[in-house]
Design a protein around this motif. Sequence first.
Motif, PDB file in Angstrom:
ATOM      1  N   CYS A   1      81.127 -84.851 -10.716  1.00 25.74           N
ATOM      2  CA  CYS A   1      80.647 -85.721 -11.652  1.00 25.74           C
ATOM      3  C   CYS A   1      80.566 -87.316 -11.116  1.00 25.74           C
ATOM      4  O   CYS A   1      80.335 -88.089 -11.786  1.00 25.74           O
ATOM      5  CB  CYS A   1      81.484 -85.638 -12.726  1.00 25.74           C
ATOM      6  SG  CYS A   1      81.457 -84.403 -14.068  1.00 25.74           S
TER       7      CYS A   1
ATOM      8  N   ALA B   1      79.693 -87.384 -23.929  1.00 24.93           N
ATOM      9  CA  ALA B   1      78.478 -86.637 -24.438  1.00 24.93           C
ATOM     10  C   ALA B   1      77.376 -87.374 -24.793  1.00 24.93           C
ATOM     11  O   ALA B   1      76.138 -86.886 -24.478  1.00 24.93           O
ATOM     12  CB  ALA B   1      79.034 -86.012 -25.831  1.00 24.93           C
TER      13      ALA B   1
ATOM     14  N   ASP C   1      72.316 -83.823 -22.337  1.00 26.25           N
ATOM     15  CA  ASP C   1      72.419 -82.559 -22.211  1.00 26.25           C
ATOM     16  C   ASP C   1      73.030 -82.119 -20.947  1.00 26.25           C
ATOM     17  O   ASP C   1      73.342 -80.834 -20.807  1.00 26.25           O
ATOM     18  CB  ASP C   1      70.994 -82.029 -22.165  1.00 26.25           C
ATOM     19  CG  ASP C   1      70.060 -81.993 -23.456  1.00 26.25           C
ATOM     20  OD1 ASP C   1      70.847 -82.096 -24.518  1.00 26.25           O
ATOM     21  OD2 ASP C   1      69.013 -81.842 -23.366  1.00 26.25           O
ATOM     22  N   ALA C   2      73.106 -83.093 -19.978  1.00 23.75           N
ATOM     23  CA  ALA C   2      73.927 -83.133 -18.996  1.00 23.75           C
ATOM     24  C   ALA C   2      75.245 -82.803 -19.011  1.00 23.75           C
ATOM     25  O   ALA C   2      76.213 -82.221 -17.973  1.00 23.75           O
ATOM     26  CB  ALA C   2      73.624 -84.327 -17.982  1.00 23.75           C
ATOM     27  N   ALA C   3      75.936 -83.217 -20.256  1.00 17.85           N
ATOM     28  CA  ALA C   3      77.274 -83.214 -20.518  1.00 17.85           C
ATOM     29  C   ALA C   3      77.459 -81.798 -21.115  1.00 17.85           C
ATOM     30  O   ALA C   3      77.628 -81.548 -22.423  1.00 17.85           O
ATOM     31  CB  ALA C   3      77.732 -84.297 -21.601  1.00 17.85           C
ATOM     32  N   THR C   4      77.436 -80.736 -20.407  1.00 13.50           N
ATOM     33  CA  THR C   4      77.717 -79.455 -20.746  1.00 13.50           C
ATOM     34  C   THR C   4      78.937 -78.987 -21.343  1.00 13.50           C
ATOM     35  O   THR C   4      80.072 -79.896 -21.008  1.00 13.50           O
ATOM     36  CB  THR C   4      77.395 -78.430 -19.554  1.00 13.50           C
ATOM     37  OG1 THR C   4      78.358 -78.675 -18.468  1.00 13.50           O
ATOM     38  CG2 THR C   4      76.144 -78.611 -19.024  1.00 13.50           C
ATOM     39  N   PRO C   5      79.164 -78.175 -21.938  1.00 12.75           N
ATOM     40  CA  PRO C   5      80.616 -77.745 -22.484  1.00 12.75           C
ATOM     41  C   PRO C   5      81.478 -77.624 -21.627  1.00 12.75           C
ATOM     42  O   PRO C   5      82.901 -77.819 -21.301  1.00 12.75           O
ATOM     43  CB  PRO C   5      80.397 -76.364 -23.132  1.00 12.75           C
ATOM     44  CG  PRO C   5      78.924 -76.309 -23.843  1.00 12.75           C
ATOM     45  CD  PRO C   5      78.299 -77.090 -22.711  1.00 12.75           C
ATOM     46  N   GLU C   6      81.128 -77.103 -20.290  1.00 10.23           N
ATOM     47  CA  GLU C   6      82.025 -77.155 -19.142  1.00 10.23           C
ATOM     48  C   GLU C   6      82.303 -78.316 -18.745  1.00 10.23           C
ATOM     49  O   GLU C   6      83.774 -78.661 -18.314  1.00 10.23           O
ATOM     50  CB  GLU C   6      81.426 -76.285 -18.011  1.00 10.23           C
ATOM     51  CG  GLU C   6      81.479 -74.587 -18.143  1.00 10.23           C
ATOM     52  CD  GLU C   6      80.859 -74.077 -16.692  1.00 10.23           C
ATOM     53  OE1 GLU C   6      81.638 -73.025 -16.392  1.00 10.23           O
ATOM     54  OE2 GLU C   6      80.055 -74.716 -16.189  1.00 10.23           O
ATOM     55  N   ILE C   7      81.824 -79.286 -18.471  1.00 11.36           N
ATOM     56  CA  ILE C   7      81.790 -80.736 -18.267  1.00 11.36           C
ATOM     57  C   ILE C   7      82.692 -81.275 -19.084  1.00 11.36           C
ATOM     58  O   ILE C   7      84.072 -81.769 -18.763  1.00 11.36           O
ATOM     59  CB  ILE C   7      80.602 -81.573 -17.812  1.00 11.36           C
ATOM     60  CG1 ILE C   7      80.056 -81.063 -16.676  1.00 11.36           C
ATOM     61  CG2 ILE C   7      81.071 -82.971 -17.809  1.00 11.36           C
ATOM     62  CD1 ILE C   7      78.559 -81.716 -16.445  1.00 11.36           C
TER      63      ILE C   7
ATOM     64  N   ASP D   1      84.793 -79.753 -21.343  1.00 10.12           N
ATOM     65  CA  ASP D   1      86.218 -79.316 -21.258  1.00 10.12           C
ATOM     66  C   ASP D   1      86.954 -79.714 -20.063  1.00 10.12           C
ATOM     67  O   ASP D   1      88.262 -79.854 -20.058  1.00 10.12           O
ATOM     68  CB  ASP D   1      85.946 -77.642 -21.284  1.00 10.12           C
ATOM     69  CG  ASP D   1      87.479 -76.924 -20.974  1.00 10.12           C
ATOM     70  OD1 ASP D   1      88.025 -77.061 -21.971  1.00 10.12           O
ATOM     71  OD2 ASP D   1      87.451 -76.445 -19.948  1.00 10.12           O
TER      72      ASP D   1
END
Length: 402
Positions: free
Chosen positions: A16, A109, A114-120, A122
């Motif tokens: 990131c 977020a 959209d670049a802030a994925t659930p993985e990111i 988390d």
Amino acid sequence: MASPLDDRTRAIISACVPALEAHGLAITTEMYRRLLANPDIRDLFNLSHQRDGEQPRALALAVLAYARNIDNLGALSGMVERIAEKHVGLNILPQHYPYVADALLGAIAQVLGDAATPEILDAWGKAYWFLAEILIGREEQIYEAHAAAPGGWVGWRAFRVQSRVQQAQGIVSFTLVPEDGKPVMRHVPGQYLSFRLDVPGHGSERRNYSISSAPNPHHYRISVRRIEGGVVSDWLDDTVREGAIVQVSAPAGEFTLASPPPSSLVFLSAGVGLTPFMSMLGALEESGARVPVRYIHGTRTPATEAFGAYVRDLAAAGKLTADIFYSREAPKGEGAPVGVTRHEGRITSQWLSQQVDADATWYICGPDGFMRDMVAALKAAGVPQERIRYEFFGSAADAVLA
């Protein structure tokens, strides 16, 4: 103790870094917007640092430094200690941390979309709470030490302004004694006090001011420079007189004089940045420590030179040598006192590079630009990083210099 971050989380945080370089300030600005909308936490912040953008910038640098060093967090120990000390001064408690977590993740977020994925999200949640647990643990230690110290306390304590002295043009010193009549905790020279102030027309404000008196069990002194348009400094200068009551938290800060002191010292300051050095000089004088001290200070004119008489007395007694720079108007019609060299103009990197004592420990305090220039000059001249100490007036230390 915080559980170590797993490899996948650290890899995501490290990945990131480019996004933080591009959008870090937008993320922290949005984070503070969310926090300041919440009355349960808004009063914990210096709102002036919000208006001028200083606090979001400082946090953006800190978050970026955290991501860059996620695989070597030991490099950030100094920054973590500074943050913990500031949090204690402001009486930050464990229950405040969830508010920050929600605001930070929400800001990531929103800004990254959209670049802030659930993985990111988390991964950043785990990274935040890992650091939060370290800070909470360290802050608990500091609170416990304050509670156990003679004259110590936790939370806000009422102090009365015992005296007010015009220290120099634009700088006023306030001597503060506890309203309960009990002793105060002896501070470590270089520490600051945090204040919770109710300013008419502005509400609750938080400020930190370095202690300018030598450690003692009876009182503290702060010396405040008036900043035109400054909400708190103007109010203190215009309104606060002997007998006024202010709310104060226990001394905090890690920009302190070592005990025992280093074998050789240089105090380098500009403007009101001299205040922690007055505490350090007072402590050295009272202890009788025979430590070579060089005092280098920049001011505008003789009228703006705070504590000038005190420094000249120490120089005349052979307890320090001083170089005083006057950027606008130097003293006229008199020779320099014993032990004091006067200069016209500002302290420059070129001049400083010719004065370097690589064996001395350098303490630096003043405006941010001044400190950046002085630190860079000392490093270029070969002074080891561990012999360079500095203190920022702003909301957080600059991670670039950490």
